[in-house]
Scaffold this motif. Structure first.
Motif, mmCIF file in Angstrom:
data_model
loop_
_atom_site.group_PDB
_atom_site.id
_atom_site.type_symbol
_atom_site.label_atom_id
_atom_site.label_comp_id
_atom_site.label_asym_id
_atom_site.label_seq_id
_atom_site.Cartn_x
_atom_site.Cartn_y
_atom_site.Cartn_z
ATOM 1 N N GLU A 70 0.831 -1.207 0.000
ATOM 2 C CA GLU A 70 0.000 0.000 0.000
ATOM 3 C C GLU A 70 0.867 1.259 0.000
ATOM 4 O O GLU A 70 0.576 2.231 -0.710
ATOM 5 C CB GLU A 70 -0.904 0.020 1.227
ATOM 6 N N ARG A 71 1.936 1.259 0.820
ATOM 7 C CA ARG A 71 2.789 2.454 0.904
ATOM 8 C C ARG A 71 3.548 2.661 -0.408
ATOM 9 O O ARG A 71 3.650 3.789 -0.896
ATOM 10 C CB ARG A 71 3.797 2.326 2.053
ATOM 11 N N SER A 78 -6.976 0.663 1.843
ATOM 12 C CA SER A 78 -6.894 -0.716 1.368
ATOM 13 C C SER A 78 -7.971 -0.954 0.317
ATOM 14 O O SER A 78 -9.089 -0.462 0.439
ATOM 15 C CB SER A 78 -7.109 -1.678 2.545
ATOM 16 N N TYR B 23 -0.252 -4.510 28.460
ATOM 17 C CA TYR B 23 -1.564 -4.486 29.110
ATOM 18 C C TYR B 23 -2.354 -3.238 28.724
ATOM 19 O O TYR B 23 -3.587 -3.281 28.625
ATOM 20 C CB TYR B 23 -1.410 -4.617 30.624
ATOM 21 N N ALA B 59 0.838 1.153 13.072
ATOM 22 C CA ALA B 59 0.056 1.459 11.868
ATOM 23 C C ALA B 59 0.945 1.528 10.622
ATOM 24 O O ALA B 59 0.469 1.287 9.505
ATOM 25 C CB ALA B 59 -0.693 2.778 12.050
ATOM 26 N N CYS B 60 2.237 1.831 10.816
ATOM 27 C CA CYS B 60 3.150 1.901 9.669
ATOM 28 C C CYS B 60 3.330 0.534 9.000
ATOM 29 O O CYS B 60 3.610 0.464 7.797
ATOM 30 C CB CYS B 60 4.523 2.415 10.103
ATOM 31 N N VAL B 61 3.199 -0.543 9.751
ATOM 32 C CA VAL B 61 3.399 -1.894 9.201
ATOM 33 C C VAL B 61 2.098 -2.684 9.188
ATOM 34 O O VAL B 61 2.108 -3.913 9.189
ATOM 35 C CB VAL B 61 4.494 -2.668 9.984
ATOM 36 N N THR B 62 0.980 -1.972 9.175
ATOM 37 C CA THR B 62 -0.338 -2.620 9.158
ATOM 38 C C THR B 62 -1.164 -2.023 8.030
ATOM 39 O O THR B 62 -1.113 -0.810 7.819
ATOM 40 C CB THR B 62 -1.051 -2.386 10.502
ATOM 41 N N PRO B 63 -1.913 -2.856 7.285
ATOM 42 C CA PRO B 63 -2.769 -2.306 6.232
ATOM 43 C C PRO B 63 -3.779 -1.305 6.796
ATOM 44 O O PRO B 63 -4.213 -1.411 7.947
ATOM 45 C CB PRO B 63 -3.482 -3.553 5.684
ATOM 46 N N ARG B 64 -4.161 -0.341 5.973
ATOM 47 C CA ARG B 64 -5.021 0.751 6.429
ATOM 48 C C ARG B 64 -6.438 0.294 6.745
ATOM 49 O O ARG B 64 -7.167 0.993 7.440
ATOM 50 C CB ARG B 64 -5.053 1.851 5.374
ATOM 51 N N VAL B 66 -7.338 -2.046 8.642
ATOM 52 C CA VAL B 66 -7.456 -2.605 9.991
ATOM 53 C C VAL B 66 -8.009 -1.530 10.935
ATOM 54 O O VAL B 66 -7.423 -0.448 11.048
ATOM 55 C CB VAL B 66 -6.078 -3.107 10.488
ATOM 56 N N LEU B 70 -8.550 -3.482 16.469
ATOM 57 C CA LEU B 70 -7.699 -4.597 16.053
ATOM 58 C C LEU B 70 -6.243 -4.161 15.990
ATOM 59 O O LEU B 70 -5.329 -4.949 16.287
ATOM 60 C CB LEU B 70 -8.158 -5.124 14.693
ATOM 61 N N LEU B 73 -4.788 -4.564 19.321
ATOM 62 C CA LEU B 73 -4.476 -5.985 19.584
ATOM 63 C C LEU B 73 -3.184 -6.381 18.878
ATOM 64 O O LEU B 73 -2.342 -7.081 19.449
ATOM 65 C CB LEU B 73 -5.634 -6.860 19.106
ATOM 66 N N PHE B 74 -3.003 -5.916 17.631
ATOM 67 C CA PHE B 74 -1.757 -6.176 16.901
ATOM 68 C C PHE B 74 -0.572 -5.565 17.653
ATOM 69 O O PHE B 74 0.490 -6.189 17.755
ATOM 70 C CB PHE B 74 -1.822 -5.567 15.494
ATOM 71 N N VAL B 77 0.405 -7.770 20.502
ATOM 72 C CA VAL B 77 1.132 -8.964 20.064
ATOM 73 C C VAL B 77 2.559 -8.612 19.640
ATOM 74 O O VAL B 77 3.513 -9.339 19.954
ATOM 75 C CB VAL B 77 0.374 -9.688 18.930
ATOM 76 N N TRP B 78 2.733 -7.494 18.928
ATOM 77 C CA TRP B 78 4.100 -7.059 18.571
ATOM 78 C C TRP B 78 4.930 -6.815 19.827
ATOM 79 O O TRP B 78 6.118 -7.158 19.881
ATOM 80 C CB TRP B 78 4.078 -5.776 17.729
ATOM 81 N N VAL B 80 4.424 -8.262 22.750
ATOM 82 C CA VAL B 80 4.702 -9.578 23.348
ATOM 83 C C VAL B 80 5.915 -10.201 22.661
ATOM 84 O O VAL B 80 6.803 -10.768 23.310
ATOM 85 C CB VAL B 80 3.471 -10.509 23.241
ATOM 86 N N LEU B 81 5.941 -10.080 21.334
ATOM 87 C CA LEU B 81 7.066 -10.608 20.548
ATOM 88 C C LEU B 81 8.368 -9.915 20.948
ATOM 89 O O LEU B 81 9.403 -10.561 21.163
ATOM 90 C CB LEU B 81 6.786 -10.347 19.067
#
Lengths: 103, 101
Positions: A70-71, A78, B23, B59-64, B66, B70, B73-74, B77-78, B80-81
């Motif tokens: 997308e970028r 999207s 958290y 948000a930079c590494v997530t599709p728009r 989303v 959510l 939540l991502f 998880v990031w 946690v990783l």
């Protein structure tokens, strides 16, 4: 491809990978490192959480590819193509799980 | 926080910060299901402003497409990783309390 169908397909692919991927076993092995302290550390609960974590990681890792698409193509939002890229990336991540799925 | 916490501050402080962020992101994800996005509540707006830097990085590494709930939540998880990688790296160096003995 229809937007809703793409999202459904993406969810299904991630779910399959979360359950059958060898990565879920690896995540389960490292459960003491990420397991929340307020939950009892039992084998079945940790396995379910490991599978859920694998589903989310599949969704997120393949989402990085779609986000970069997308970028790079300067899309304002999207669309069907970026969702298709997301599905394809999730499918590629699911290849190791196909062995166990069809075994 | 006892003496051991400060003795191993290089592990404990980042671990605590990452745990707090995890958290907070989970709380944002759960509250986002119940509270509408444009809520005028000052507490909710302050909470969202506090979380905004972490969400903007994710948000930079997530599709728009989303949604923000959510996305939170991502982000959890990031984090946690990141925290898991930090614990494993520190364990490998022997810098985790209790592993040196």
């Amino acid at each position: 491809m229809d937007r809703e169908l793409s999202i459904f397909l993406l969810g299904a692919i991630c779910l399959v990978n979360g359950i059958f991927s060898p990565a879920a076993v690896a995540i389960w092995t490292f459960a003491p490192a990420w397991y929340p302290g307020f939950l009892p550390l039992t084998a079945d609960l940790s396995f379910y959480l490991a599978a859920l974590l694998c589903v989310l990681l599949t969704l997120m890792a393949s989402g990085v590819v779609a986000a970069l698409f997308e970028r790079l193509t300067r899309r304002p939002d999207s669309d069907e193509k970026s969702l298709l890229v997301w599905c394809i990336a999730a499918g590629i991540l699911t290849i190791p799980a196909l062995d166990r799925l069809f075994a | 926080m006892d003496a051991q916490f400060w003795e191993y501050w290089y592990f404990e402080v980042p671990d605590l910060v990452l745990a707090a962020l995890i958290y907070l992101m989970l709380l944002r994800a759960v509250l986002g299901l119940a509270i509408p996005a444009g809520s005028p509540s000052p507490a909710w707006r302050a909470f969202c402003r506090f979380n905004a830097p972490v969400l903007s990085v994710v948000a930079c590494v997530t599709p728009r497409s989303v949604p923000t709930t959510l996305l939170a939540l991502f982000a959890a998880v990031w984090l946690v990783l990141l925290r898991t990688g930090f614990v494993i790296a520190m364990s490998g160096l022997g810098w985790v309390p209790g592993l040196e003995d």
